[in-house]
Design a protein around this motif. Structure first.
Motif, short mmCIF file in Angstrom:
data_model
loop_
_atom_site.label_atom_id
_atom_site.label_comp_id
_atom_site.label_asym_id
_atom_site.label_seq_id
_atom_site.Cartn_x
_atom_site.Cartn_y
_atom_site.Cartn_z
N MET A 122 -6.64 -3.90 2.18
CA MET A 122 -5.10 -3.15 2.63
C MET A 122 -3.92 -3.55 3.10
O MET A 122 -3.92 -3.48 4.60
N ALA A 123 -3.01 -4.41 3.15
CA ALA A 123 -1.66 -5.39 3.43
C ALA A 123 -0.33 -3.41 3.07
O ALA A 123 -0.33 -3.08 2.45
N GLN A 124 -0.06 -3.21 4.43
CA GLN A 124 1.02 -1.97 4.24
C GLN A 124 2.53 -1.94 4.91
O GLN A 124 1.96 -3.26 5.54
N TYR A 125 3.17 -1.86 3.72
CA TYR A 125 5.05 -1.92 4.31
C TYR A 125 5.10 -1.27 3.53
O TYR A 125 5.29 -0.03 2.98
N ASP A 126 7.04 -0.95 5.07
CA ASP A 126 7.42 0.40 4.49
C ASP A 126 8.65 0.03 4.83
O ASP A 126 9.28 -1.28 5.78
N ARG A 127 9.73 0.42 4.50
CA ARG A 127 11.28 0.59 5.18
C ARG A 127 11.67 2.15 5.44
O ARG A 127 10.79 2.80 4.63
N GLY A 128 13.13 2.44 6.39
CA GLY A 128 13.64 3.16 6.49
C GLY A 128 14.50 3.50 5.50
O GLY A 128 15.65 2.39 5.14
N VAL A 129 14.46 5.15 5.66
CA VAL A 129 15.57 5.84 4.46
C VAL A 129 16.26 6.80 4.56
O VAL A 129 15.59 7.11 5.95
N GLU A 130 17.44 7.25 4.33
CA GLU A 130 18.53 7.89 5.05
C GLU A 130 17.87 9.22 3.60
O GLU A 130 18.36 9.22 2.63
N LEU A 131 17.34 10.37 4.26
CA LEU A 131 17.42 12.00 3.64
C LEU A 131 17.73 12.86 3.46
O LEU A 131 17.90 13.46 4.96
#
Length: 219
Positions: free
Chosen positions: A82-91
């Motif tokens: 499992m290769a996992q990626y993400d990014r920060g977002v303003e909520l």
């Protein structure tokens, strides 16, 4: 012979998210233990950087099961990647959180007696979506929204998008999300599929498509 599909292919648990799938391997005969290992499927740096995503982690969860058929017991071990990626977002209210996530799962085609078995191949995106938990404490009220055609490893497949209510890990805040799940495609000796999650306030659909289209499967 049947076996809960939730137990055979297991994703990593905890903050990284999890995917649990399982199924029936059919009739196994012989004495030697069987082991099947997937090769990693990843999003290359150029693609993920263009999309604003960072590598979170890669895990290689293994599941071992024993099957008894006609008095014979076989041990089967499956290693998934499992290769996992993400990014920060303003909520709103919450502030900045790494709530946009993307995962590529590679799981081996289990070949026994000339036949190929793997529960991923026969599962619907609805079934997979019920088991996806991507960097969220939990996801509830999952409902199908729409679908579209995408390409994984130059193979056309379907990506289904769902709506849901997610609780962010750690903070306990609730946010409306989209979940996208692709149908698996066969490549070499593995099945590869993608799934993503992001707040509904974001316009992330085309970004997810670019990540799906950019997946590479390592030999």
């Amino acid at each position: 012979m049947t076996m809960s599909r939730r137990r055979f292919v297991a994703g990593a648990a905890g903050t990284g998210g999890s995917l649990a799938l399982a199924g029936c391997l059919g009739v196994l005969t012989g004495e030697k233990a069987l082991r099947f290992e997937a090769n990693a499927a990843v999003v290359p740096p150029s693609v993920r950087e263009s999309a604003g995503y960072e590598e979170y982690r890669t895990t290689e969860p293994e599941v071992t099961r024993e099957f008894t058929v006609a008095g014979q017991t076989r041990e089967v071990t499956v290693k998934n990647v499992m290769a996992q990626y993400d990014r920060g977002v303003e909520l709103p209210v919450v502030g900045r959180a790494r709530a946009a996530v993307f995962t590529v799962l590679s799981t081996p085609q289990v070949k026994v007696l000339g036949k190929t078995f793997n529960p991923v191949k026969d599962m619907s995106t609805d079934e997979i979506a019920e088991m996806v938990q991507q960097r969220y404490e939990r996801v509830e009220n999952v409902r199908r929204a729409d679908s579209r055609s995408v390409a994984i490893l130059d193979t056309e497949t379907t990506a289904v998008r769902y709506t849901g209510d997610a609780t962010l890990a750690g903070g306990g805040a609730s946010v409306e999300v989209y979940l996208t799940v692709t149908e698996p495609v066969a490549d070499d000796d593995d099945f590869v599929l993608c799934f993503a999650g992001y707040p509904r306030a974001l316009d992330e659909r085309e970004t997810v498509t670019s990540l799906v289209n950019g997946v590479q499967h390592r030999p």
